[in-house]
Design a protein around this motif. Structure first.
Motif, PDB file in Angstrom:
ATOM      1  N   PHE A 103      16.321   9.318  11.236  1.00 54.17           N
ATOM      2  CA  PHE A 103      15.835  10.614  10.769  1.00 54.17           C
ATOM      3  C   PHE A 103      15.868  10.408   9.107  1.00 54.17           C
ATOM      4  N   TYR A 104      17.143   9.822   8.524  1.00 48.42           N
ATOM      5  CA  TYR A 104      17.373   9.841   7.278  1.00 48.42           C
ATOM      6  C   TYR A 104      16.330   9.060   6.431  1.00 48.42           C
ATOM      7  N   VAL A 105      16.306   7.873   7.434  1.00 53.25           N
ATOM      8  CA  VAL A 105      15.192   6.877   6.780  1.00 53.25           C
ATOM      9  C   VAL A 105      13.788   7.361   6.565  1.00 53.25           C
ATOM     10  N   ARG A 106      13.365   8.330   7.293  1.00 50.09           N
ATOM     11  CA  ARG A 106      12.269   9.002   7.413  1.00 50.09           C
ATOM     12  C   ARG A 106      12.214   9.847   5.992  1.00 50.09           C
ATOM     13  N   LEU A 107      13.241  10.802   6.066  1.00 51.66           N
ATOM     14  CA  LEU A 107      13.637  11.623   5.212  1.00 51.66           C
ATOM     15  C   LEU A 107      13.608  11.178   3.684  1.00 51.66           C
ATOM     16  N   ILE A 108      14.051  10.136   3.513  1.00 57.28           N
ATOM     17  CA  ILE A 108      14.061   9.492   1.862  1.00 57.28           C
ATOM     18  C   ILE A 108      12.995   9.320   1.610  1.00 57.28           C
ATOM     19  N   LYS A 109      11.627   8.754   2.318  1.00 56.49           N
ATOM     20  CA  LYS A 109      10.383   8.594   1.830  1.00 56.49           C
ATOM     21  C   LYS A 109       9.548   9.874   2.481  1.00 56.49           C
ATOM     22  N   SER A 110      10.187  10.844   2.504  1.00 49.84           N
ATOM     23  CA  SER A 110       9.272  12.170   2.928  1.00 49.84           C
ATOM     24  C   SER A 110       8.675  12.855   1.704  1.00 49.84           C
ATOM     25  N   ARG A 111       7.480  13.422   1.935  1.00 52.77           N
ATOM     26  CA  ARG A 111       6.877  14.397   0.811  1.00 52.77           C
ATOM     27  C   ARG A 111       7.780  15.402   0.158  1.00 52.77           C
ATOM     28  N   LEU A 113      11.076  15.302  -0.498  1.00 46.70           N
ATOM     29  CA  LEU A 113      11.909  14.852  -1.536  1.00 46.70           C
ATOM     30  C   LEU A 113      11.075  14.177  -2.691  1.00 46.70           C
ATOM     31  N   LEU A 114      10.204  13.391  -2.231  1.00 45.25           N
ATOM     32  CA  LEU A 114       9.468  12.801  -3.365  1.00 45.25           C
ATOM     33  C   LEU A 114       8.714  13.559  -4.450  1.00 45.25           C
ATOM     34  N   THR A 115       8.209  14.597  -3.717  1.00 47.35           N
ATOM     35  CA  THR A 115       7.366  15.561  -4.665  1.00 47.35           C
ATOM     36  C   THR A 115       8.169  16.246  -5.719  1.00 47.35           C
ATOM     37  N   ALA A 116       9.456  16.632  -5.082  1.00 45.38           N
ATOM     38  CA  ALA A 116      10.535  17.039  -6.334  1.00 45.38           C
ATOM     39  C   ALA A 116      10.923  16.096  -7.109  1.00 45.38           C
ATOM     40  N   LEU A 117      10.955  14.764  -6.771  1.00 50.20           N
ATOM     41  CA  LEU A 117      11.149  13.671  -7.802  1.00 50.20           C
ATOM     42  C   LEU A 117      10.036  13.367  -8.560  1.00 50.20           C
ATOM     43  N   ALA A 118       8.873  13.550  -8.230  1.00 47.98           N
ATOM     44  CA  ALA A 118       7.691  13.314  -9.113  1.00 47.98           C
ATOM     45  C   ALA A 118       7.632  14.361 -10.092  1.00 47.98           C
ATOM     46  N   ARG A 119       8.000  15.755  -9.759  1.00 47.54           N
ATOM     47  CA  ARG A 119       7.892  16.553 -10.841  1.00 47.54           C
ATOM     48  C   ARG A 119       9.016  16.742 -11.705  1.00 47.54           C
ATOM     49  N   ASP A 120      10.058  15.841 -11.385  1.00 48.74           N
ATOM     50  CA  ASP A 120      11.149  15.779 -12.293  1.00 48.74           C
ATOM     51  C   ASP A 120      11.093  14.719 -13.528  1.00 48.74           C
ATOM     52  N   SER A 121      12.068  14.770 -14.477  1.00 49.50           N
ATOM     53  CA  SER A 121      12.053  13.841 -15.400  1.00 49.50           C
ATOM     54  C   SER A 121      13.494  13.040 -15.786  1.00 49.50           C
ATOM     55  N   VAL A 122      13.389  11.846 -16.232  1.00 45.57           N
ATOM     56  CA  VAL A 122      14.553  11.138 -16.207  1.00 45.57           C
ATOM     57  C   VAL A 122      14.611  10.465 -17.795  1.00 45.57           C
ATOM     58  N   SER A 185      18.453   6.381 -11.719  1.00 45.69           N
ATOM     59  CA  SER A 185      17.997   7.806 -11.575  1.00 45.69           C
ATOM     60  C   SER A 185      17.420   8.349 -10.096  1.00 45.69           C
ATOM     61  N   ILE A 186      16.365   7.265  -9.913  1.00 50.80           N
ATOM     62  CA  ILE A 186      15.599   7.556  -8.742  1.00 50.80           C
ATOM     63  C   ILE A 186      16.356   7.643  -7.394  1.00 50.80           C
ATOM     64  N   VAL A 187      17.649   6.654  -7.313  1.00 49.09           N
ATOM     65  CA  VAL A 187      18.209   6.478  -6.208  1.00 49.09           C
ATOM     66  C   VAL A 187      19.093   7.649  -6.113  1.00 49.09           C
ATOM     67  N   SER A 188      19.823   7.968  -7.431  1.00 52.21           N
ATOM     68  CA  SER A 188      20.631   8.994  -7.448  1.00 52.21           C
ATOM     69  C   SER A 188      20.087  10.478  -7.062  1.00 52.21           C
ATOM     70  N   ARG A 189      18.752  10.633  -7.646  1.00 56.23           N
ATOM     71  CA  ARG A 189      18.247  11.826  -7.249  1.00 56.23           C
ATOM     72  C   ARG A 189      17.756  11.904  -5.639  1.00 56.23           C
ATOM     73  N   LEU A 190      17.686  10.676  -5.299  1.00 53.51           N
ATOM     74  CA  LEU A 190      17.128  10.701  -3.472  1.00 53.51           C
ATOM     75  C   LEU A 190      18.529  11.162  -2.769  1.00 53.51           C
ATOM     76  N   VAL A 191      19.668  10.556  -3.218  1.00 54.32           N
ATOM     77  CA  VAL A 191      20.889  10.922  -2.592  1.00 54.32           C
ATOM     78  C   VAL A 191      21.275  12.550  -2.857  1.00 54.32           C
ATOM     79  N   ASP A 192      21.189  12.800  -3.917  1.00 54.45           N
ATOM     80  CA  ASP A 192      21.307  14.441  -4.097  1.00 54.45           C
ATOM     81  C   ASP A 192      20.268  15.137  -3.275  1.00 54.45           C
TER      82      ASP A 192
END
Length: 366
Positions: A103-111, A113-122, A185-192
């Motif tokens: 489930f966590y593998v699917r969650l990491i590449k889920s829309r 989490l990635l939508t929030a990451l795409a809206r972020d800045s690093v 930053s991408i990996v850290s944001r996904l873990v968070d």
């Protein structure tokens, strides 16, 4: 008359291959030898192209992390993952609320989490306080904001690599970009994001359970009060039982009801307090095995492998061109009807293309 060995060999008959396979083999060899320089040129061209592609490919820095969901039994999760590959679902226990590593593998590449990451800045450069939007880093030029965000999510899904160890249940994730800080930053944001999802999910479940437990607690309190009132009324009306078996039986029955209601009320009170604590608990439910880290050196670009692959492709392409051109020339010399029709059609296509180009050139004002 004595004959010399040279005269003997001169009178030997020529060897003629009768098998079609041998003839095809020698014919192919003759064609490749005749067009060897063409094959060499194509080989060098594809090798040079592969070398140029590798040379212009930017270096990539990969960041990685791994974690283990709390409460995950490694042997059981591994067995469940193995059974899942065959379409068999194993029960995780009646009281188990732990999510599986898959489930966590699917969650990491889920829309989500990635939508929030795409809206972020690093931060792109280390030690620089200036932050750049993730969509700008990915160089997405879509004019529509929604389409731009959708394309950013797809690019992030391509950048990410997530997997689970079938034996240990450890979830591994990594991302590679041209900038070490961006990858980290991408990996850290996904873990968070995984932590926040878990906390939000647990708190949401606890809130729903609290509402249900609170309603049941209020009902149990009402039932307990009603049972105590019935027992009190009975004792008030029957101060002296005078050894009556019927009155003693009624008193014992009312006391048992009160005891049972007291047990239910006590159990629900304890559950209500526990669920209230879980509702505000923000403890992460994953155990980090490897914290997010980025490699100091860029990933190997495989220069030698890619150049060798280009040379092999060049040899095959040059050999194919040589065989096709030789076959067409031979059949053309033999006057093959299908070959002549194909060449005529090819000439018409080329002629129409030249006329179209000439017409376009004539329309250009001088």
């Amino acid at each position: 008359m004595i004959t010399s060995p040279r005269d003997e060999s001169a009178r030997l008959p020529e060897v003629v291959w009768s098998g079609s396979d041998e003839q095809s083999m020698f014919a192919l060899g003759t064609t490749l030898l005749r067009h060897r320089w063409r094959i060499v040129r194509w080989t060098l061209a594809f090798g040079a192209l592969a070398a140029l592609l590798v040379a212009f490919k930017p270096p990539m820095f990969r960041a990685s992390a791994s974690f283990l969901p709390q409460g995950t039994d490694a042997s059981r999760s591994g067995l469940a993952s193995l059974a899942g590959q065959f379409g068999v679902s194993l029960p995780m226990g009646a009281q188990s609320t732990t999510l599986t590593p898959d489930f966590y593998v699917r969650l990491i590449k889920s829309r989500e989490l990635l939508t929030a990451l795409a809206r972020d800045s690093v931060r792109v450069a280390a030690g620089d306080d200036k932050r750049t939007a993730v969509l700008d880093i990915l160089e997405i030029k879509e004019p529509n904001a929604r389409a731009r965000e959708e394309k950013g999510v797809k690019l992030l899904q391509d950048l990410l690599v997530a997997s689970v160890s079938k034996t240990t249940g450890v979830v591994e994730l990594s991302a590679a970009t041209r900038w070490p800080t961006v990858s980290l930053s991408i990996v850290s944001r996904l873990v968070d994001g995984v932590n926040e999802f878990n906390v939000r999910t647990k708190q949401g479940q606890a809130a729903a359970e609290r509402k249900f437990t609170q309603a049941r607690l209020q009902l149990a309190a009402t039932d307990l009060r009603a049972a105590e009132d019935r027992l009190a009324n009975f004792l008030e009306k029957n101060r002296q039982l005078n050894g009556s078996p019927e009155l003693s039986f009624q008193r014992d029955r009312l006391q048992r009801v009160v005891s049972l209601q007291q047990q239910v009320f006590t159990s629900l009170t304890q559950s209500f307090e526990e669920v209230r604590i879980r509702e505000v608990r923000d403890t992460p439910v994953i155990t980090m095995v490897d914290s997010p880290a980025v490699s100091v050196a860029p990933e190997p670009r495989g220069r030698v492998t890619r150049v060798l692959l280009g040379l092999v492709v060049g040899v095959l392409f040059g050999a194919g061109i040589a065989v096709v051109s030789d076959t067409v020339a031979r059949r053309r010399a033999e006057g093959d009807a299908q070959t002549m029709a194909f060449l005529a059609a090819l000439g018409e296509v080329k002629g129409s293309g030249r006329r179209r180009d000439a017409g376009r050139a004539g329309q250009i004002p001088s």
